[in-house]
Design an enzyme around this catalytic site. Sequence first.
Site, PDB file in Angstrom:
ATOM      1  N   PHE A 241      35.717  31.821  38.649  1.00  0.00           N
ATOM      2  CA  PHE A 241      34.974  31.842  39.317  1.00  0.00           C
ATOM      3  C   PHE A 241      33.981  33.344  39.262  1.00  0.00           C
ATOM      4  O   PHE A 241      33.330  32.877  38.917  1.00  0.00           O
ATOM      5  CB  PHE A 241      35.439  32.747  40.392  1.00  0.00           C
ATOM      6  CG  PHE A 241      36.161  31.705  41.530  1.00  0.00           C
ATOM      7  CD1 PHE A 241      35.312  30.931  42.344  1.00  0.00           C
ATOM      8  CD2 PHE A 241      37.266  31.569  41.634  1.00  0.00           C
ATOM      9  CE1 PHE A 241      36.279  29.937  43.561  1.00  0.00           C
ATOM     10  CE2 PHE A 241      38.247  30.534  42.929  1.00  0.00           C
ATOM     11  CZ  PHE A 241      37.481  30.379  43.721  1.00  0.00           C
ATOM     12  N   TYR A 242      34.632  33.543  37.674  1.00  0.00           N
ATOM     13  CA  TYR A 242      33.935  34.568  36.985  1.00  0.00           C
ATOM     14  C   TYR A 242      33.121  32.931  35.890  1.00  0.00           C
ATOM     15  O   TYR A 242      31.544  33.741  35.796  1.00  0.00           O
ATOM     16  CB  TYR A 242      34.989  34.505  35.344  1.00  0.00           C
ATOM     17  CG  TYR A 242      34.202  35.867  34.791  1.00  0.00           C
ATOM     18  CD1 TYR A 242      33.449  36.646  35.484  1.00  0.00           C
ATOM     19  CD2 TYR A 242      34.299  35.521  33.137  1.00  0.00           C
ATOM     20  CE1 TYR A 242      32.477  36.991  34.321  1.00  0.00           C
ATOM     21  CE2 TYR A 242      33.303  35.792  32.300  1.00  0.00           C
ATOM     22  CZ  TYR A 242      32.600  37.143  32.231  1.00  0.00           C
ATOM     23  OH  TYR A 242      31.921  37.545  31.805  1.00  0.00           O
ATOM     24  N   GLY A 243      33.706  32.603  35.311  1.00  0.00           N
ATOM     25  CA  GLY A 243      32.606  31.069  35.305  1.00  0.00           C
ATOM     26  C   GLY A 243      31.562  31.167  36.061  1.00  0.00           C
ATOM     27  O   GLY A 243      30.269  30.416  35.237  1.00  0.00           O
TER      28      GLY A 243
END
Length: 290
Positions: A153-155
Amino acid sequence: MPASRVWLVTGASSGFGLEMVRCALSHGDKVVATLRKPAVLADFASQYQASQLILVELDVTKPQDIRAAFTRAEATFGRVDVVFNNAGFIVAGEAEGTPDDLARQMFEVNFWGAVHVSQEAVRFFRDENKPQGGYLIQNSAAVGIFAFPFLPFYGATKHALEGFTESLSHEVNPAWNIKITIVEPGAFKSDILSAMQVAPQHPAYADPTLPVSKARQLFEAGPKAGDFVENFGLADTAKGVQKIYKLTTVPNPPLRLPLAHDAVGRIRELALGLVKNVDAYASWSDGLAS
């Protein structure tokens, strides 16, 4: 741009944000350092005159705060030349194991917050600066280009920011004299790692031989044990922002700047793989014309 520029830096409390503030000040520039809790930098700010540095409260999830920060910058320094769009945080965990509320909050900050700062920066550069123009620098991440297990999700927030920013770069009128660069740092020593939120491990991915399990071990052991830099060779953030500062002296800066050799290597590998894949299946598009 004038010899002495005015910077507006988001997420200035630590990491890349704080180092960029230090860097710009060391070069004689003026800085509007924005952060959610200005008191955190009170001692640091006391070392500078108000004609050099001001602290402004800014939560990038609040559009009214963003507008107010630019208004304060104009009232104090008359213009903004460079926006270093940096505010963000990391939630790590398996794709199946990361709670929606944490992932959504990360999107609110890393993507929507950065988008709203970008929109105001472009408007300000075009409509307020005299002469017209400015430089928007997005601090993305190398995982905004390639995918990495344990950071789905960060990516994704950075992938989304990359797509938005590239589209924006094609939309701005060249006559407005607005430059845009996406910086894609690799593995740097930064407080964002120490502040990283880690979701509990999903039991289906507990097998220690899985890539995502190995990534969890890497992230959980490193920052908390204090040996991440020594064991995994993280790059120096202070040196990294000097390279980013150098972008502001380049007449025609690139749209993207991978930063640190791990980022350069992984992105090059991805690019070569994409070309190979496209070439291998290019013929599948033959005969599709209606």
